[in-house]
Design a protein around this motif. Sequence first.
Motif, PDB file in Angstrom:
ATOM      1  N   VAL A  77       0.808  -1.225   0.000  1.00 45.46           N
ATOM      2  CA  VAL A  77       0.000   0.000   0.000  1.00 45.46           C
ATOM      3  C   VAL A  77       0.837   1.270   0.000  1.00 45.46           C
ATOM      4  N   ALA A  78       2.152   1.160   0.202  1.00 42.27           N
ATOM      5  CA  ALA A  78       3.016   2.340   0.194  1.00 42.27           C
ATOM      6  C   ALA A  78       3.267   2.791  -1.239  1.00 42.27           C
ATOM      7  N   THR A  79       3.799   3.995  -1.366  1.00 43.63           N
ATOM      8  CA  THR A  79       4.159   4.545  -2.673  1.00 43.63           C
ATOM      9  C   THR A  79       5.666   4.440  -2.846  1.00 43.63           C
ATOM     10  N   TYR A  80       6.099   3.942  -4.014  1.00 42.40           N
ATOM     11  CA  TYR A  80       7.526   3.806  -4.279  1.00 42.40           C
ATOM     12  C   TYR A  80       7.745   3.577  -5.766  1.00 42.40           C
ATOM     13  N   GLU A  81       8.979   3.813  -6.197  1.00 38.78           N
ATOM     14  CA  GLU A  81       9.410   3.522  -7.563  1.00 38.78           C
ATOM     15  C   GLU A  81      10.488   2.453  -7.500  1.00 38.78           C
ATOM     16  N   VAL A  82      10.257   1.319  -8.156  1.00 38.86           N
ATOM     17  CA  VAL A  82      11.217   0.221  -8.112  1.00 38.86           C
ATOM     18  C   VAL A  82      12.272   0.433  -9.195  1.00 38.86           C
ATOM     19  N   VAL A  83      13.522   0.621  -8.769  1.00 37.95           N
ATOM     20  CA  VAL A  83      14.642   0.768  -9.695  1.00 37.95           C
ATOM     21  C   VAL A  83      15.031  -0.589 -10.261  1.00 37.95           C
ATOM     22  N   ARG A  84      15.121  -1.586  -9.372  1.00 38.50           N
ATOM     23  CA  ARG A  84      15.461  -2.954  -9.754  1.00 38.50           C
ATOM     24  C   ARG A  84      14.831  -3.924  -8.772  1.00 38.50           C
ATOM     25  N   PHE A  85      14.663  -5.155  -9.213  1.00 42.17           N
ATOM     26  CA  PHE A  85      14.317  -6.257  -8.332  1.00 42.17           C
ATOM     27  C   PHE A  85      15.549  -7.132  -8.163  1.00 42.17           C
ATOM     28  N   HIS A  86      15.762  -7.643  -6.945  1.00 44.63           N
ATOM     29  CA  HIS A  86      16.835  -8.581  -6.663  1.00 44.63           C
ATOM     30  C   HIS A  86      16.228  -9.903  -6.203  1.00 44.63           C
ATOM     31  N   ILE A  87      16.847 -11.008  -6.583  1.00 43.81           N
ATOM     32  CA  ILE A  87      16.357 -12.315  -6.143  1.00 43.81           C
ATOM     33  C   ILE A  87      17.532 -13.269  -5.971  1.00 43.81           C
ATOM     34  N   ASP A  88      17.480 -14.073  -4.913  1.00 44.41           N
ATOM     35  CA  ASP A  88      18.489 -15.107  -4.666  1.00 44.41           C
ATOM     36  C   ASP A  88      17.970 -16.439  -5.195  1.00 44.41           C
ATOM     37  N   VAL A  89      18.817 -17.169  -5.897  1.00 47.08           N
ATOM     38  CA  VAL A  89      18.393 -18.430  -6.491  1.00 47.08           C
ATOM     39  C   VAL A  89      19.455 -19.504  -6.284  1.00 47.08           C
ATOM     40  N   ASP A  90      19.019 -20.761  -6.418  1.00 47.14           N
ATOM     41  CA  ASP A  90      19.959 -21.867  -6.523  1.00 47.14           C
ATOM     42  C   ASP A  90      19.715 -22.546  -7.866  1.00 47.14           C
ATOM     43  N   GLU A  91      20.348 -23.668  -8.068  1.00 43.89           N
ATOM     44  CA  GLU A  91      20.248 -24.332  -9.374  1.00 43.89           C
ATOM     45  C   GLU A  91      18.817 -24.689  -9.729  1.00 43.89           C
ATOM     46  N   SER A  92      18.013 -25.060  -8.736  1.00 44.21           N
ATOM     47  CA  SER A  92      16.641 -25.500  -9.007  1.00 44.21           C
ATOM     48  C   SER A  92      15.670 -24.348  -9.249  1.00 44.21           C
ATOM     49  N   THR A  93      15.933 -23.192  -8.647  1.00 45.72           N
ATOM     50  CA  THR A  93      15.002 -22.066  -8.772  1.00 45.72           C
ATOM     51  C   THR A  93      15.390 -21.048  -9.836  1.00 45.72           C
ATOM     52  N   MET A  94      16.611 -21.148 -10.373  1.00 48.40           N
ATOM     53  CA  MET A  94      17.045 -20.151 -11.348  1.00 48.40           C
ATOM     54  C   MET A  94      16.175 -20.111 -12.601  1.00 48.40           C
ATOM     55  N   PRO A  95      15.764 -21.254 -13.187  1.00 41.91           N
ATOM     56  CA  PRO A  95      14.916 -21.166 -14.399  1.00 41.91           C
ATOM     57  C   PRO A  95      13.633 -20.372 -14.169  1.00 41.91           C
ATOM     58  N   ASP A  96      12.986 -20.570 -13.012  1.00 41.57           N
ATOM     59  CA  ASP A  96      11.768 -19.817 -12.721  1.00 41.57           C
ATOM     60  C   ASP A  96      12.071 -18.333 -12.553  1.00 41.57           C
ATOM     61  N   ALA A  97      13.196 -18.013 -11.937  1.00 48.34           N
ATOM     62  CA  ALA A  97      13.560 -16.608 -11.748  1.00 48.34           C
ATOM     63  C   ALA A  97      13.814 -15.933 -13.084  1.00 48.34           C
ATOM     64  N   LEU A  98      14.507 -16.615 -13.979  1.00 51.83           N
ATOM     65  CA  LEU A  98      14.804 -16.022 -15.284  1.00 51.83           C
ATOM     66  C   LEU A  98      13.551 -15.840 -16.120  1.00 51.83           C
ATOM     67  N   ALA A  99      12.509 -16.604 -15.806  1.00 53.04           N
ATOM     68  CA  ALA A  99      11.258 -16.503 -16.564  1.00 53.04           C
ATOM     69  C   ALA A  99      10.321 -15.424 -16.022  1.00 53.04           C
ATOM     70  N   LEU A 100      10.663 -14.818 -14.889  1.00 57.18           N
ATOM     71  CA  LEU A 100       9.803 -13.784 -14.308  1.00 57.18           C
ATOM     72  C   LEU A 100       9.655 -12.600 -15.248  1.00 57.18           C
ATOM     73  N   ARG A 101       8.470 -12.048 -15.297  1.00 56.34           N
ATOM     74  CA  ARG A 101       8.207 -10.832 -16.060  1.00 56.34           C
ATOM     75  C   ARG A 101       7.869  -9.732 -15.068  1.00 56.34           C
ATOM     76  N   LEU A 102       8.769  -8.770 -14.965  1.00 58.10           N
ATOM     77  CA  LEU A 102       8.654  -7.727 -13.956  1.00 58.10           C
ATOM     78  C   LEU A 102       8.729  -6.355 -14.609  1.00 58.10           C
ATOM     79  N   PRO A 103       8.187  -5.314 -13.940  1.00 58.69           N
ATOM     80  CA  PRO A 103       8.183  -3.977 -14.548  1.00 58.69           C
ATOM     81  C   PRO A 103       9.517  -3.251 -14.492  1.00 58.69           C
ATOM     82  N   SER A 104      10.496  -3.815 -13.768  1.00 55.77           N
ATOM     83  CA  SER A 104      11.826  -3.205 -13.662  1.00 55.77           C
ATOM     84  C   SER A 104      12.877  -4.293 -13.829  1.00 55.77           C
ATOM     85  N   PRO A 105      14.117  -3.916 -14.131  1.00 58.33           N
ATOM     86  CA  PRO A 105      15.167  -4.926 -14.343  1.00 58.33           C
ATOM     87  C   PRO A 105      15.349  -5.848 -13.142  1.00 58.33           C
ATOM     88  N   LEU A 106      15.784  -7.086 -13.436  1.00 59.94           N
ATOM     89  CA  LEU A 106      15.960  -8.099 -12.404  1.00 59.94           C
ATOM     90  C   LEU A 106      17.435  -8.449 -12.246  1.00 59.94           C
TER      91      LEU A 106
END
Length: 231
Positions: A77-106
């Motif tokens: 509910v807060a107001t903000y502008e997202v410059v980038r998204f960061h995410i931690d992954v391992d070998e099993s979760t990286m494919p899903d992370a790379l497939a994310l569609r987000l409004p700012s760079p990942l």
Amino acid sequence: MSVPLTLGVPHRPDPQALIAGLLQQRYRRQETLSTTVSAGPRVIAASDLLLVPAGADLGRIVVDLDIDPDELKRDAVATYEVVRFHIDVDESTMPDALALRLPSPLVVFPELLDASALDVVTAIADAHRTPGFAASASPRHIAAVLAVVAHAEVGFVARASSGVEVLAILGATVAALRGDNIPAALAGPDLAALAALRPEAAEAVRTVLLGIEIDDAAAAHRDLVTAGLAT
């Protein structure tokens, strides 16, 4: 092929060019945020954003995705502008992370293993995502990341625990762009050479090094001042 980063005289037109907005302080409740020239957008966990009161304006931030991004989109509910998204992954979760569609760079912080570090970082860059690493990673793994991003257009983000690690990352980035020895630059960054970079060379470094997450931006800034990189 290395990028020539010409050294100039210490009296630069913009002495802050290398470190302006570099430090991204990780959000802590009841924190006092550094407002120095080296401080960039805060890094705030997505789960913490859900706890920020309605109407609060956080400005430009980096969001650390520790929950489903759909949950953040639905419930924050807060107001903000997202410059980038960061995410931690391992070998099993990286494919899903790379497939994310987000409004700012990942930025993807992968698990770096000796047998696969170079392949993992290459896969992130090929997916047009930005790799990230911690300064505490092995010099071999950091060299693998920098070897890829020095010749790509995705840049990288680092995590540091001190101003000493910030300086090491800066030195290693310059070494990667010049084709110099990266582990040696990590172990002993040439502070005089960093301070003498001309503005165009500093700009080249900052197109690769997008930011450094850190818990205490004010303390790291003091180390940058001591090193002659900030005033």
